[in-house]
Design a protein around this motif. Structure first.
Motif, PDB file in Angstrom:
ATOM      1  N   GLY A  68      15.984 -19.453   1.293  1.00 27.49           N
ATOM      2  CA  GLY A  68      15.761 -19.480  -0.679  1.00 27.49           C
ATOM      3  C   GLY A  68      15.198 -19.158  -1.477  1.00 27.49           C
ATOM      4  O   GLY A  68      14.786 -19.526  -2.659  1.00 27.49           O
ATOM      5  N   GLU A  69      14.232 -18.827  -0.494  1.00 27.36           N
ATOM      6  CA  GLU A  69      12.905 -17.974  -1.793  1.00 27.36           C
ATOM      7  C   GLU A  69      12.971 -17.599  -2.450  1.00 27.36           C
ATOM      8  O   GLU A  69      13.954 -16.133  -1.885  1.00 27.36           O
ATOM      9  CB  GLU A  69      11.751 -18.542  -0.988  1.00 27.36           C
ATOM     10  CG  GLU A  69      10.383 -17.931  -1.681  1.00 27.36           C
ATOM     11  CD  GLU A  69       8.876 -17.546  -1.158  1.00 27.36           C
ATOM     12  OE1 GLU A  69       7.981 -17.735  -1.613  1.00 27.36           O
ATOM     13  OE2 GLU A  69       8.835 -17.538   0.416  1.00 27.36           O
ATOM     14  N   LEU A  70      12.453 -17.004  -3.482  1.00 21.01           N
ATOM     15  CA  LEU A  70      13.140 -16.654  -4.146  1.00 21.01           C
ATOM     16  C   LEU A  70      12.105 -16.048  -5.100  1.00 21.01           C
ATOM     17  O   LEU A  70      10.443 -16.560  -5.312  1.00 21.01           O
ATOM     18  CB  LEU A  70      14.237 -17.196  -5.765  1.00 21.01           C
ATOM     19  CG  LEU A  70      14.733 -17.413  -5.543  1.00 21.01           C
ATOM     20  CD1 LEU A  70      16.015 -17.841  -6.801  1.00 21.01           C
ATOM     21  CD2 LEU A  70      15.880 -15.687  -5.336  1.00 21.01           C
ATOM     22  N   GLN A  71      11.546 -14.588  -5.336  1.00 20.96           N
ATOM     23  CA  GLN A  71      10.842 -13.961  -5.989  1.00 20.96           C
ATOM     24  C   GLN A  71      11.267 -13.399  -7.155  1.00 20.96           C
ATOM     25  O   GLN A  71      12.089 -12.824  -8.561  1.00 20.96           O
ATOM     26  CB  GLN A  71       9.936 -12.364  -5.789  1.00 20.96           C
ATOM     27  CG  GLN A  71       8.913 -12.123  -6.425  1.00 20.96           C
ATOM     28  CD  GLN A  71       8.586 -10.534  -6.213  1.00 20.96           C
ATOM     29  OE1 GLN A  71       9.640  -9.855  -5.820  1.00 20.96           O
ATOM     30  NE2 GLN A  71       7.575 -10.450  -5.228  1.00 20.96           N
ATOM     31  N   VAL A  72       9.835 -14.450  -8.415  1.00 18.64           N
ATOM     32  CA  VAL A  72       9.927 -13.911 -10.141  1.00 18.64           C
ATOM     33  C   VAL A  72       9.416 -13.041 -10.623  1.00 18.64           C
ATOM     34  O   VAL A  72       8.305 -13.238 -10.542  1.00 18.64           O
ATOM     35  CB  VAL A  72      10.173 -15.334 -10.885  1.00 18.64           C
ATOM     36  CG1 VAL A  72      10.287 -14.707 -12.345  1.00 18.64           C
ATOM     37  CG2 VAL A  72      11.507 -16.307  -9.946  1.00 18.64           C
ATOM     38  N   ILE A 111      11.158 -27.330 -14.522  1.00 21.32           N
ATOM     39  CA  ILE A 111      12.795 -26.765 -14.303  1.00 21.32           C
ATOM     40  C   ILE A 111      13.081 -25.974 -15.056  1.00 21.32           C
ATOM     41  O   ILE A 111      12.247 -25.261 -16.260  1.00 21.32           O
ATOM     42  CB  ILE A 111      13.004 -28.237 -14.982  1.00 21.32           C
ATOM     43  CG1 ILE A 111      14.853 -27.874 -15.215  1.00 21.32           C
ATOM     44  CG2 ILE A 111      12.744 -28.429 -16.559  1.00 21.32           C
ATOM     45  CD1 ILE A 111      15.599 -28.766 -15.404  1.00 21.32           C
ATOM     46  N   VAL A 112      13.374 -24.743 -14.491  1.00 23.98           N
ATOM     47  CA  VAL A 112      14.175 -23.513 -15.308  1.00 23.98           C
ATOM     48  C   VAL A 112      15.486 -23.038 -15.450  1.00 23.98           C
ATOM     49  O   VAL A 112      16.410 -24.050 -14.902  1.00 23.98           O
ATOM     50  CB  VAL A 112      13.346 -22.110 -14.470  1.00 23.98           C
ATOM     51  CG1 VAL A 112      11.714 -22.845 -14.688  1.00 23.98           C
ATOM     52  CG2 VAL A 112      13.763 -21.944 -13.448  1.00 23.98           C
ATOM     53  N   PHE A 113      15.869 -22.403 -16.848  1.00 19.86           N
ATOM     54  CA  PHE A 113      16.972 -22.117 -17.137  1.00 19.86           C
ATOM     55  C   PHE A 113      17.091 -20.665 -16.369  1.00 19.86           C
ATOM     56  O   PHE A 113      16.408 -19.328 -16.564  1.00 19.86           O
ATOM     57  CB  PHE A 113      17.649 -22.909 -17.803  1.00 19.86           C
ATOM     58  CG  PHE A 113      17.567 -23.866 -18.267  1.00 19.86           C
ATOM     59  CD1 PHE A 113      18.744 -24.356 -18.697  1.00 19.86           C
ATOM     60  CD2 PHE A 113      16.199 -25.003 -18.551  1.00 19.86           C
ATOM     61  CE1 PHE A 113      18.765 -25.684 -18.437  1.00 19.86           C
ATOM     62  CE2 PHE A 113      15.870 -25.929 -18.943  1.00 19.86           C
ATOM     63  CZ  PHE A 113      17.274 -26.539 -19.004  1.00 19.86           C
ATOM     64  N   ALA A 114      18.201 -20.214 -15.527  1.00 16.71           N
ATOM     65  CA  ALA A 114      19.150 -19.324 -15.268  1.00 16.71           C
ATOM     66  C   ALA A 114      19.896 -18.961 -15.938  1.00 16.71           C
ATOM     67  O   ALA A 114      21.254 -19.614 -16.185  1.00 16.71           O
ATOM     68  CB  ALA A 114      19.146 -19.229 -13.772  1.00 16.71           C
ATOM     69  N   GLU A 115      19.794 -17.400 -16.990  1.00 17.26           N
ATOM     70  CA  GLU A 115      21.519 -17.382 -17.890  1.00 17.26           C
ATOM     71  C   GLU A 115      22.499 -16.619 -16.574  1.00 17.26           C
ATOM     72  O   GLU A 115      22.347 -15.699 -15.628  1.00 17.26           O
ATOM     73  CB  GLU A 115      20.907 -16.016 -18.526  1.00 17.26           C
ATOM     74  CG  GLU A 115      22.660 -15.915 -19.704  1.00 17.26           C
ATOM     75  CD  GLU A 115      21.950 -14.828 -20.753  1.00 17.26           C
ATOM     76  OE1 GLU A 115      22.946 -14.594 -21.419  1.00 17.26           O
ATOM     77  OE2 GLU A 115      21.332 -13.662 -20.082  1.00 17.26           O
ATOM     78  N   ILE A 116      23.429 -17.984 -16.125  1.00 17.54           N
ATOM     79  CA  ILE A 116      24.602 -17.211 -15.355  1.00 17.54           C
ATOM     80  C   ILE A 116      26.503 -17.218 -16.514  1.00 17.54           C
ATOM     81  O   ILE A 116      26.050 -18.305 -17.257  1.00 17.54           O
ATOM     82  CB  ILE A 116      24.920 -18.395 -14.016  1.00 17.54           C
ATOM     83  CG1 ILE A 116      23.512 -17.844 -13.079  1.00 17.54           C
ATOM     84  CG2 ILE A 116      25.821 -17.682 -13.193  1.00 17.54           C
ATOM     85  CD1 ILE A 116      23.229 -19.264 -12.508  1.00 17.54           C
ATOM     86  N   ARG A 155      18.070 -10.340 -10.125  1.00 19.78           N
ATOM     87  CA  ARG A 155      19.007 -10.021 -10.981  1.00 19.78           C
ATOM     88  C   ARG A 155      19.194 -11.131 -12.452  1.00 19.78           C
ATOM     89  O   ARG A 155      19.811 -10.872 -13.473  1.00 19.78           O
ATOM     90  CB  ARG A 155      19.595  -9.038 -11.226  1.00 19.78           C
ATOM     91  CG  ARG A 155      19.126  -8.036 -10.409  1.00 19.78           C
ATOM     92  CD  ARG A 155      20.230  -6.435 -10.445  1.00 19.78           C
ATOM     93  NE  ARG A 155      21.728  -6.748  -9.224  1.00 19.78           N
ATOM     94  CZ  ARG A 155      21.834  -6.644  -8.242  1.00 19.78           C
ATOM     95  NH1 ARG A 155      20.800  -7.047  -7.627  1.00 19.78           N
ATOM     96  NH2 ARG A 155      23.044  -7.289  -7.858  1.00 19.78           N
ATOM     97  N   LYS A 156      19.060 -12.688 -12.332  1.00 21.67           N
ATOM     98  CA  LYS A 156      19.566 -13.133 -13.379  1.00 21.67           C
ATOM     99  C   LYS A 156      18.446 -13.491 -14.142  1.00 21.67           C
ATOM    100  O   LYS A 156      17.076 -13.942 -13.663  1.00 21.67           O
ATOM    101  CB  LYS A 156      19.690 -14.776 -13.017  1.00 21.67           C
ATOM    102  CG  LYS A 156      20.907 -14.299 -12.241  1.00 21.67           C
ATOM    103  CD  LYS A 156      22.149 -14.156 -12.815  1.00 21.67           C
ATOM    104  CE  LYS A 156      23.764 -14.296 -12.014  1.00 21.67           C
ATOM    105  NZ  LYS A 156      24.359 -12.857 -12.205  1.00 21.67           N
ATOM    106  N   LYS A 157      18.219 -13.453 -15.731  1.00 23.07           N
ATOM    107  CA  LYS A 157      17.080 -13.736 -16.176  1.00 23.07           C
ATOM    108  C   LYS A 157      16.721 -15.425 -16.651  1.00 23.07           C
ATOM    109  O   LYS A 157      17.408 -16.151 -15.973  1.00 23.07           O
ATOM    110  CB  LYS A 157      17.584 -13.609 -17.852  1.00 23.07           C
ATOM    111  CG  LYS A 157      17.702 -12.169 -17.730  1.00 23.07           C
ATOM    112  CD  LYS A 157      17.851 -11.920 -18.831  1.00 23.07           C
ATOM    113  CE  LYS A 157      18.361 -10.160 -19.810  1.00 23.07           C
ATOM    114  NZ  LYS A 157      18.653  -9.844 -20.818  1.00 23.07           N
ATOM    115  N   ILE A 158      15.463 -16.401 -16.521  1.00 17.96           N
ATOM    116  CA  ILE A 158      14.909 -17.133 -16.062  1.00 17.96           C
ATOM    117  C   ILE A 158      13.979 -17.234 -17.110  1.00 17.96           C
ATOM    118  O   ILE A 158      13.758 -16.421 -18.126  1.00 17.96           O
ATOM    119  CB  ILE A 158      13.794 -17.270 -15.351  1.00 17.96           C
ATOM    120  CG1 ILE A 158      14.477 -17.115 -13.891  1.00 17.96           C
ATOM    121  CG2 ILE A 158      13.350 -18.356 -15.284  1.00 17.96           C
ATOM    122  CD1 ILE A 158      15.593 -16.897 -13.491  1.00 17.96           C
TER     123      ILE A 158
END
Length: 175
Positions: free
Chosen positions: A20-24, A38-43, A81-84
């Motif tokens: 589950g590791e992600l690169q931002v 805490i971050v927010f993803a636009e989904i 590809r989700k914005k953070i």
């Protein structure tokens, strides 16, 4: 939380490994100044919170993140590809002397040859550059904001003097 109550910091570029590791990729200039518990993803037009269990920042404007409850590559793949975003309350204070391209919204763009182009309505942030959007003769035109085209920024009168390359605006204005 709504998108108006947040500020954009970057987007998820890819998954790493199977856990589950992600690169931002950060488009925010100084990610090391951010409080990212805490971050927010636009989904689907909604701001979805993700609690950050750990992260490591790199010198190339990227960081590797683990989010609580994202413990498998299949869950992580949904975020690619989700914005953070972060809440506006977590936006670092700026020195009053700091000026960013995004501060140009509301300035009037003046070209050396064409004269007044119009008011800058938006400044888009792309990984490689900033781009200004202006309504000119009833059409939206866009041009890069960089040292090659900017002649002067008059903060007192809110005027951006530019010298755009010949033919750049023809792409937008010719039917």
């Amino acid at each position: 939380m709504t998108i108006e109550e947040a500020f954009y910091i970057g987007y998820v570029t890819k998954t790493k490994g199977l856990k589950g590791e992600l690169q931002v990729f950060f488009e925010y200039e100084d990610p090391e100044l951010l409080d990212m518990d805490i971050v927010f993803a636009e989904i689907n037009g909604k701001m979805v919170p993700f609690f950050v269990s750990s992260y490591k920042l790199h010198t190339n404007n990227t960081g590797n993140f683990y989010f609580d409850d994202v413990d498998h590559i299949e869950k992580a793949q949904l975020l690619v590809r989700k914005k953070i975003y972060l809440p506006l309350s977590k936006k670092p204070e700026r020195d009053e002397d700091d000026f960013f391209y995004t501060d140009l919204v509301g300035f009037v763009a003046m070209d050396r040859l064409l004269g007044e182009l119009g008011e800058i309505s938006e400044v888009h942030e792309y990984p490689q550059q900033f781009v200004a959007a202006v309504s000119h003769k009833g059409k939206e035109i866009m041009f890069p904001l960089n040292d090659d085209f900017i002649v002067e920024i008059d903060e007192d009168h809110k005027i951006l003097n530019v010298d755009l390359p010949d033919g750049l605006l023809d792409v937008y204005l010719n039917d």
